[in-house]
Write a protein that holds these residues in place. Structure first.
Motif, PDB file in Angstrom:
ATOM      1  N   UNK A  14       3.272 -60.422  25.108  1.00 38.96           N
ATOM      2  CA  UNK A  14       1.848 -60.107  25.208  1.00 38.96           C
ATOM      3  C   UNK A  14       1.172 -61.224  25.999  1.00 38.96           C
ATOM      4  N   UNK A  15       0.512 -60.852  27.119  1.00 36.90           N
ATOM      5  CA  UNK A  15      -0.126 -61.841  27.989  1.00 36.90           C
ATOM      6  C   UNK A  15      -1.609 -61.500  28.124  1.00 36.90           C
ATOM      7  N   UNK A  16      -2.452 -62.384  27.599  1.00 36.58           N
ATOM      8  CA  UNK A  16      -3.894 -62.174  27.669  1.00 36.58           C
ATOM      9  C   UNK A  16      -4.569 -63.514  27.456  1.00 36.58           C
ATOM     10  N   UNK A  42      -0.805 -66.901  33.192  1.00 35.70           N
ATOM     11  CA  UNK A  42       0.269 -66.365  34.000  1.00 35.70           C
ATOM     12  C   UNK A  42       1.478 -67.268  34.110  1.00 35.70           C
ATOM     13  N   UNK A  43       1.256 -68.589  34.227  1.00 36.45           N
ATOM     14  CA  UNK A  43       2.387 -69.511  34.342  1.00 36.45           C
ATOM     15  C   UNK A  43       3.264 -69.464  33.099  1.00 36.45           C
ATOM     16  N   UNK A  44       2.641 -69.495  31.939  1.00 37.26           N
ATOM     17  CA  UNK A  44       3.403 -69.437  30.677  1.00 37.26           C
ATOM     18  C   UNK A  44       4.104 -68.083  30.547  1.00 37.26           C
ATOM     19  N   UNK A  45       3.437 -67.029  30.982  1.00 37.29           N
ATOM     20  CA  UNK A  45       4.051 -65.698  30.921  1.00 37.29           C
ATOM     21  C   UNK A  45       5.340 -65.658  31.730  1.00 37.29           C
ATOM     22  N   UNK A  46       5.313 -66.227  32.935  1.00 33.56           N
ATOM     23  CA  UNK A  46       6.513 -66.231  33.765  1.00 33.56           C
ATOM     24  C   UNK A  46       7.617 -67.093  33.159  1.00 33.56           C
ATOM     25  N   UNK A  47       7.250 -68.231  32.543  1.00 32.62           N
ATOM     26  CA  UNK A  47       8.238 -69.069  31.858  1.00 32.62           C
ATOM     27  C   UNK A  47       8.918 -68.289  30.735  1.00 32.62           C
ATOM     28  N   UNK A  48       8.097 -67.614  29.904  1.00 35.31           N
ATOM     29  CA  UNK A  48       8.650 -66.859  28.779  1.00 35.31           C
ATOM     30  C   UNK A  48       9.458 -65.657  29.249  1.00 35.31           C
ATOM     31  N   UNK A  51      12.790 -67.053  30.259  1.00 34.87           N
ATOM     32  CA  UNK A  51      13.553 -67.560  29.121  1.00 34.87           C
ATOM     33  C   UNK A  51      13.982 -66.460  28.151  1.00 34.87           C
ATOM     34  N   UNK A  52      13.040 -65.579  27.803  1.00 34.99           N
ATOM     35  CA  UNK A  52      13.289 -64.615  26.736  1.00 34.99           C
ATOM     36  C   UNK A  52      13.740 -63.241  27.215  1.00 34.99           C
ATOM     37  N   UNK A  53      13.477 -62.902  28.465  1.00 36.77           N
ATOM     38  CA  UNK A  53      13.815 -61.581  29.005  1.00 36.77           C
ATOM     39  C   UNK A  53      13.346 -60.443  28.089  1.00 36.77           C
ATOM     40  N   UNK A  54      12.025 -60.336  27.878  1.00 35.58           N
ATOM     41  CA  UNK A  54      11.526 -59.276  26.988  1.00 35.58           C
ATOM     42  C   UNK A  54      11.786 -57.897  27.586  1.00 35.58           C
ATOM     43  N   UNK A  55      11.796 -56.900  26.730  1.00 38.12           N
ATOM     44  CA  UNK A  55      11.970 -55.518  27.178  1.00 38.12           C
ATOM     45  C   UNK A  55      10.697 -54.999  27.843  1.00 38.12           C
ATOM     46  N   UNK A  56       9.555 -55.519  27.406  1.00 35.67           N
ATOM     47  CA  UNK A  56       8.267 -55.036  27.871  1.00 35.67           C
ATOM     48  C   UNK A  56       7.276 -56.190  27.931  1.00 35.67           C
ATOM     49  N   UNK A  57       6.413 -56.175  28.953  1.00 37.83           N
ATOM     50  CA  UNK A  57       5.330 -57.145  29.043  1.00 37.83           C
ATOM     51  C   UNK A  57       4.011 -56.375  29.043  1.00 37.83           C
ATOM     52  N   UNK A  70      -2.990 -64.291  38.807  1.00 38.18           N
ATOM     53  CA  UNK A  70      -2.453 -63.605  39.980  1.00 38.18           C
ATOM     54  C   UNK A  70      -0.945 -63.758  40.039  1.00 38.18           C
ATOM     55  N   UNK A  71      -0.455 -64.921  39.668  1.00 40.59           N
ATOM     56  CA  UNK A  71       0.973 -65.191  39.693  1.00 40.59           C
ATOM     57  C   UNK A  71       1.733 -64.237  38.776  1.00 40.59           C
ATOM     58  N   UNK A  72       1.237 -64.041  37.579  1.00 40.47           N
ATOM     59  CA  UNK A  72       1.914 -63.151  36.640  1.00 40.47           C
ATOM     60  C   UNK A  72       1.928 -61.723  37.139  1.00 40.47           C
TER      61      UNK A  72
END
Length: 94
Positions: A14-16, A42-48, A51-57, A70-72
């Motif tokens: 979850x990214x917000x 966005x930076x933390x979202x890309x790191x996670x 690292x975690x390879x979630x099924x859904x973002x 913008x990066x995310x």
């Protein structure tokens, strides 16, 4: 009618940048059995995502227009093609 249960390994990122939205979504999804991780930029979202390879973002489409946001949006799909992305937002009527 029975409720569907997610696979044991189903994970959602979850990214917000709104902590209330992050808390609401992560609480509801966790209660339904999903493994949830969260990021507020966005930076933390890309790191996670790496690292975690979630099924859904779940990615806030209205996240502050910073380089991180913008990066995310622009890099999550190409960098992590196996991750499905759902753009979400909250609309407030005035």
């Amino acid at each position: 009618m029975s409720k569907a249960h997610p696979p044991a390994s189903a994970s959602i990122l979850v990214v917000d940048d709104d902590p209330e939205i992050v808390t609401m979504l992560s609480t509801r999804l966790s209660k339904r059995g999903y493994k949830v991780s969260t990021a507020n930029d966005g930076h933390r979202a890309l790191e996670l995502a790496k690292r975690d390879r979630p099924d859904l973002m779940l990615l806030d489409v209205m996240m502050r227009e910073s380089p991180a946001g913008k990066s995310a949006r622009s890099q999550a799909g190409p960098r992590h093609p196996g991750i499905k992305i759902v753009m979400v937002t909250r609309s407030v009527s005035r």
